[in-house]
Design a protein around this motif. Structure first.
Motif, PDB file in Angstrom:
ATOM      1  N   SER A  35      41.820  55.912 -16.593  1.00  5.46           N
ATOM      2  CA  SER A  35      41.285  54.869 -15.796  1.00  5.46           C
ATOM      3  C   SER A  35      42.680  54.528 -15.048  1.00  5.46           C
ATOM      4  O   SER A  35      43.823  54.091 -15.662  1.00  5.46           O
ATOM      5  N   VAL A  36      42.451  54.394 -13.738  1.00  2.81           N
ATOM      6  CA  VAL A  36      43.764  53.884 -12.935  1.00  2.81           C
ATOM      7  C   VAL A  36      43.911  52.425 -13.195  1.00  2.81           C
ATOM      8  O   VAL A  36      44.835  51.859 -13.375  1.00  2.81           O
ATOM      9  N   VAL A  37      42.874  51.904 -13.089  1.00  2.66           N
ATOM     10  CA  VAL A  37      42.877  50.250 -13.450  1.00  2.66           C
ATOM     11  C   VAL A  37      43.485  49.763 -14.611  1.00  2.66           C
ATOM     12  O   VAL A  37      44.228  48.959 -15.061  1.00  2.66           O
ATOM     13  N   VAL A  52      34.141  54.449 -13.060  1.00  2.00           N
ATOM     14  CA  VAL A  52      35.188  53.900 -12.778  1.00  2.00           C
ATOM     15  C   VAL A  52      36.322  55.067 -12.428  1.00  2.00           C
ATOM     16  O   VAL A  52      35.754  56.368 -12.486  1.00  2.00           O
ATOM     17  N   VAL A  53      37.297  54.795 -11.647  1.00  2.00           N
ATOM     18  CA  VAL A  53      38.077  55.709 -10.845  1.00  2.00           C
ATOM     19  C   VAL A  53      39.046  56.152 -12.254  1.00  2.00           C
ATOM     20  O   VAL A  53      39.868  55.315 -12.728  1.00  2.00           O
ATOM     21  N   VAL A  54      39.273  57.522 -12.151  1.00  3.21           N
ATOM     22  CA  VAL A  54      40.315  58.197 -13.046  1.00  3.21           C
ATOM     23  C   VAL A  54      41.081  58.950 -12.088  1.00  3.21           C
ATOM     24  O   VAL A  54      40.842  59.387 -11.115  1.00  3.21           O
ATOM     25  N   ILE A  55      42.279  59.169 -12.747  1.00  3.97           N
ATOM     26  CA  ILE A  55      43.286  59.935 -11.934  1.00  3.97           C
ATOM     27  C   ILE A  55      43.941  60.861 -12.845  1.00  3.97           C
ATOM     28  O   ILE A  55      44.349  60.741 -13.900  1.00  3.97           O
ATOM     29  N   ASP A  56      44.616  61.870 -12.296  1.00  2.00           N
ATOM     30  CA  ASP A  56      45.284  63.072 -12.833  1.00  2.00           C
ATOM     31  C   ASP A  56      46.867  62.630 -12.921  1.00  2.00           C
ATOM     32  O   ASP A  56      47.248  61.807 -12.342  1.00  2.00           O
ATOM     33  N   SER A  57      47.574  63.496 -13.766  1.00  2.00           N
ATOM     34  CA  SER A  57      48.765  63.269 -13.861  1.00  2.00           C
ATOM     35  C   SER A  57      49.597  63.269 -12.632  1.00  2.00           C
ATOM     36  O   SER A  57      50.502  62.350 -12.506  1.00  2.00           O
ATOM     37  N   GLU A  93      35.432  59.573  -9.776  1.00  2.00           N
ATOM     38  CA  GLU A  93      34.703  58.735 -10.851  1.00  2.00           C
ATOM     39  C   GLU A  93      34.280  59.597 -12.183  1.00  2.00           C
ATOM     40  O   GLU A  93      33.909  60.639 -12.108  1.00  2.00           O
ATOM     41  N   TYR A  94      34.517  58.615 -13.096  1.00  2.00           N
ATOM     42  CA  TYR A  94      33.870  59.095 -14.531  1.00  2.00           C
ATOM     43  C   TYR A  94      33.269  57.846 -15.215  1.00  2.00           C
ATOM     44  O   TYR A  94      33.820  56.671 -15.164  1.00  2.00           O
ATOM     45  N   PRO A 150      43.822  48.180 -23.929  1.00  2.00           N
ATOM     46  CA  PRO A 150      43.224  49.505 -24.056  1.00  2.00           C
ATOM     47  C   PRO A 150      43.361  50.324 -22.722  1.00  2.00           C
ATOM     48  O   PRO A 150      43.137  49.975 -21.454  1.00  2.00           O
ATOM     49  N   MET A 151      43.519  51.744 -22.755  1.00  2.00           N
ATOM     50  CA  MET A 151      43.607  52.573 -21.868  1.00  2.00           C
ATOM     51  C   MET A 151      42.727  53.726 -21.991  1.00  2.00           C
ATOM     52  O   MET A 151      42.641  54.113 -23.002  1.00  2.00           O
ATOM     53  N   ARG A 152      41.761  54.047 -21.043  1.00  2.00           N
ATOM     54  CA  ARG A 152      40.530  55.073 -21.443  1.00  2.00           C
ATOM     55  C   ARG A 152      40.995  56.302 -20.807  1.00  2.00           C
ATOM     56  O   ARG A 152      41.567  56.286 -19.682  1.00  2.00           O
ATOM     57  N   PHE A 153      40.678  57.334 -21.446  1.00  2.00           N
ATOM     58  CA  PHE A 153      41.377  58.594 -21.020  1.00  2.00           C
ATOM     59  C   PHE A 153      39.837  59.347 -21.191  1.00  2.00           C
ATOM     60  O   PHE A 153      39.139  59.521 -22.118  1.00  2.00           O
ATOM     61  N   THR A 154      39.903  60.427 -20.294  1.00  2.00           N
ATOM     62  CA  THR A 154      38.869  61.561 -20.195  1.00  2.00           C
ATOM     63  C   THR A 154      39.217  62.582 -21.176  1.00  2.00           C
ATOM     64  O   THR A 154      40.440  62.660 -21.669  1.00  2.00           O
ATOM     65  N   PRO A 155      38.588  63.346 -21.716  1.00  2.00           N
ATOM     66  CA  PRO A 155      38.721  64.329 -22.451  1.00  2.00           C
ATOM     67  C   PRO A 155      39.753  65.378 -21.942  1.00  2.00           C
ATOM     68  O   PRO A 155      40.473  65.934 -22.725  1.00  2.00           O
TER      69      PRO A 155
END
Length: 91
Positions: free
Chosen positions: A23-25, A66-71, A57-58, A13-18
């Motif tokens: 999620s980087v990890v 958790v840390v999220v990252i943009d494209s 963080e999100y 699973p990979m979690r994405f924000t809206p």
């Protein structure tokens, strides 16, 4: 309001924000098929701190943030991941 979502990448699973940040990890684990994505991320943060401008963080559904990252940031991470796959001692 849109909700975050999960994409299974080969059953990982990979979690994405809206708005599409990931999620980087989760992403490192999925694309690298590695058991230690957190170690890779910690090393990347130290060796390439410029990546952090693309992160924040999100909290997914009330969980710990958790840390999220943009494209753009993910492109940078993606560029450096082969270094870790080729040199497992680095992890």
């Amino acid at each position: 309001m849109e909700s975050p979502f999960i994409v299974d990448f080969d059953y990982i699973p990979m979690r994405f924000t809206p708005d599409g940040r990931v999620s980087v990890v989760d992403a490192i684990r999925a694309v690298g098929d590695v058991n230690c994505p957190t170690s890779i991320w910690e090393d990347l943060k130290k060796s390439r701190p410029d990546i952090l401008v693309h992160c924040e963080e999100y909290s997914f559904k009330g969980d710990d943030p958790v840390v999220v990252i943009d494209s753009k940031g993910w492109e940078k991470v993606w560029f450096f991941l082969p270094d870790y796959w080729e040199d497992p001692v680095r992890i």
